[in-house]
Motif scaffolding. Structure first.
Motif, PDB file in Angstrom:
ATOM      1  N   ARG A  63     -60.555 -16.362  11.593  1.00 56.98           N
ATOM      2  CA  ARG A  63     -60.351 -14.731  10.020  1.00 56.98           C
ATOM      3  C   ARG A  63     -60.371 -14.021  10.395  1.00 56.98           C
ATOM      4  O   ARG A  63     -60.431 -12.946   9.353  1.00 56.98           O
ATOM      5  CB  ARG A  63     -62.113 -15.485   9.697  1.00 56.98           C
ATOM      6  N   LYS A  64     -60.505 -13.573  11.832  1.00 53.61           N
ATOM      7  CA  LYS A  64     -59.959 -11.965  12.319  1.00 53.61           C
ATOM      8  C   LYS A  64     -58.587 -11.326  10.916  1.00 53.61           C
ATOM      9  O   LYS A  64     -58.347 -10.366  11.306  1.00 53.61           O
ATOM     10  CB  LYS A  64     -60.474 -11.300  13.400  1.00 53.61           C
ATOM     11  N   LYS A  65     -57.625 -12.216  11.419  1.00 55.14           N
ATOM     12  CA  LYS A  65     -56.630 -11.802  11.106  1.00 55.14           C
ATOM     13  C   LYS A  65     -56.161 -12.206   9.762  1.00 55.14           C
ATOM     14  O   LYS A  65     -56.427 -12.863   9.279  1.00 55.14           O
ATOM     15  CB  LYS A  65     -55.339 -13.527  12.403  1.00 55.14           C
ATOM     16  N   ASP A  66     -55.042 -11.436   9.624  1.00 57.00           N
ATOM     17  CA  ASP A  66     -54.756 -11.196   8.431  1.00 57.00           C
ATOM     18  C   ASP A  66     -53.787 -12.585   8.234  1.00 57.00           C
ATOM     19  O   ASP A  66     -53.594 -13.255   8.967  1.00 57.00           O
ATOM     20  CB  ASP A  66     -53.908 -10.329   8.229  1.00 57.00           C
ATOM     21  N   HIS A  67     -53.712 -13.065   6.643  1.00 58.68           N
ATOM     22  CA  HIS A  67     -53.269 -13.949   6.269  1.00 58.68           C
ATOM     23  C   HIS A  67     -51.221 -14.515   6.728  1.00 58.68           C
ATOM     24  O   HIS A  67     -51.368 -15.679   7.603  1.00 58.68           O
ATOM     25  CB  HIS A  67     -52.529 -13.771   4.704  1.00 58.68           C
ATOM     26  N   GLU A  72     -48.287 -16.953  10.686  1.00 61.92           N
ATOM     27  CA  GLU A  72     -46.772 -16.517  11.168  1.00 61.92           C
ATOM     28  C   GLU A  72     -47.301 -17.769  12.627  1.00 61.92           C
ATOM     29  O   GLU A  72     -46.270 -19.050  13.757  1.00 61.92           O
ATOM     30  CB  GLU A  72     -46.406 -15.890  12.140  1.00 61.92           C
ATOM     31  N   GLU A  73     -48.678 -17.489  13.671  1.00 59.21           N
ATOM     32  CA  GLU A  73     -48.817 -18.259  14.507  1.00 59.21           C
ATOM     33  C   GLU A  73     -48.627 -19.668  14.381  1.00 59.21           C
ATOM     34  O   GLU A  73     -48.366 -20.986  15.446  1.00 59.21           O
ATOM     35  CB  GLU A  73     -50.264 -18.134  14.737  1.00 59.21           C
ATOM     36  N   GLU A  74     -49.089 -20.026  13.175  1.00 57.90           N
ATOM     37  CA  GLU A  74     -49.603 -21.987  12.947  1.00 57.90           C
ATOM     38  C   GLU A  74     -47.840 -22.852  12.828  1.00 57.90           C
ATOM     39  O   GLU A  74     -47.875 -23.579  13.350  1.00 57.90           O
ATOM     40  CB  GLU A  74     -50.177 -21.517  11.931  1.00 57.90           C
ATOM     41  N   ALA A  75     -47.560 -21.318  12.125  1.00 56.54           N
ATOM     42  CA  ALA A  75     -45.772 -22.110  12.305  1.00 56.54           C
ATOM     43  C   ALA A  75     -45.563 -22.615  13.442  1.00 56.54           C
ATOM     44  O   ALA A  75     -44.388 -23.789  13.594  1.00 56.54           O
ATOM     45  CB  ALA A  75     -44.810 -21.225  10.983  1.00 56.54           C
ATOM     46  N   ILE A  76     -45.283 -20.986  14.667  1.00 51.89           N
ATOM     47  CA  ILE A  76     -44.797 -21.414  15.898  1.00 51.89           C
ATOM     48  C   ILE A  76     -45.623 -23.269  16.410  1.00 51.89           C
ATOM     49  O   ILE A  76     -44.858 -23.296  17.213  1.00 51.89           O
ATOM     50  CB  ILE A  76     -44.773 -19.830  16.372  1.00 51.89           C
ATOM     51  N   LEU A  77     -46.557 -23.138  16.506  1.00 57.16           N
ATOM     52  CA  LEU A  77     -47.341 -23.565  16.690  1.00 57.16           C
ATOM     53  C   LEU A  77     -47.131 -25.254  16.964  1.00 57.16           C
ATOM     54  O   LEU A  77     -46.999 -26.350  16.856  1.00 57.16           O
ATOM     55  CB  LEU A  77     -48.989 -23.620  16.283  1.00 57.16           C
ATOM     56  N   GLU A  78     -47.006 -25.696  15.386  1.00 58.48           N
ATOM     57  CA  GLU A  78     -46.040 -26.551  14.301  1.00 58.48           C
ATOM     58  C   GLU A  78     -45.133 -27.570  15.275  1.00 58.48           C
ATOM     59  O   GLU A  78     -44.145 -27.795  15.600  1.00 58.48           O
ATOM     60  CB  GLU A  78     -46.511 -26.604  13.212  1.00 58.48           C
ATOM     61  N   LEU A  79     -44.063 -25.634  14.869  1.00 56.47           N
ATOM     62  CA  LEU A  79     -42.679 -26.051  15.838  1.00 56.47           C
ATOM     63  C   LEU A  79     -42.536 -26.785  17.195  1.00 56.47           C
ATOM     64  O   LEU A  79     -42.532 -27.232  17.556  1.00 56.47           O
ATOM     65  CB  LEU A  79     -41.622 -24.778  15.746  1.00 56.47           C
ATOM     66  N   TYR A  80     -43.590 -25.977  18.357  1.00 47.74           N
ATOM     67  CA  TYR A  80     -43.473 -26.120  19.396  1.00 47.74           C
ATOM     68  C   TYR A  80     -44.434 -27.631  19.381  1.00 47.74           C
ATOM     69  O   TYR A  80     -43.686 -28.116  20.311  1.00 47.74           O
ATOM     70  CB  TYR A  80     -44.993 -24.989  20.247  1.00 47.74           C
TER      71      TYR A  80
END
Length: 87
Positions: A63-67, A72-80
């Motif tokens: 929640r501290k991070k902007d949308h 971007e982090e979720e997309a990279i995690l999903e890719l990995y």
């Protein structure tokens, strides 16, 4: 900005100013310790009600991070995860 020689003067304004800064920091550190204790109490309460404290801490970090950063982090995690056959 005061020089080291200015601070050591017992009658100098810089010594008084330095003491005021230190006292302010000490008060803030006391407040911070009190708040940390309060946060610990809230976590103990939520754990007592059956919530997972580790998951709540992760949600707080997210929640501290902007949308955009979050996406971007979720997309990279999903890719990995796909690359490792985990998704």
């Amino acid at each position: 900005m005061p020089k080291v020689g200015d601070v050591s003067s017992s009658e100098g304004v810089a010594a008084d100013e330095l003491k005021q800064f230190i006292e302010r920091i000490e008060r803030l550190e006391e407040e911070k310790a009190g708040l940390q204790g309060d946060i610990k109490d809230v976590f103990a309460e939520l754990k007592g009600r059956g919530f997972d404290a580790k998951a709540v801490r992760q949600i707080l970090r997210i929640r501290k991070k902007d949308h955009a950063e979050r996406q971007e982090e979720e997309a990279i995690l999903e890719l990995y995860m796909q690359a490792l056959g985990m998704a």
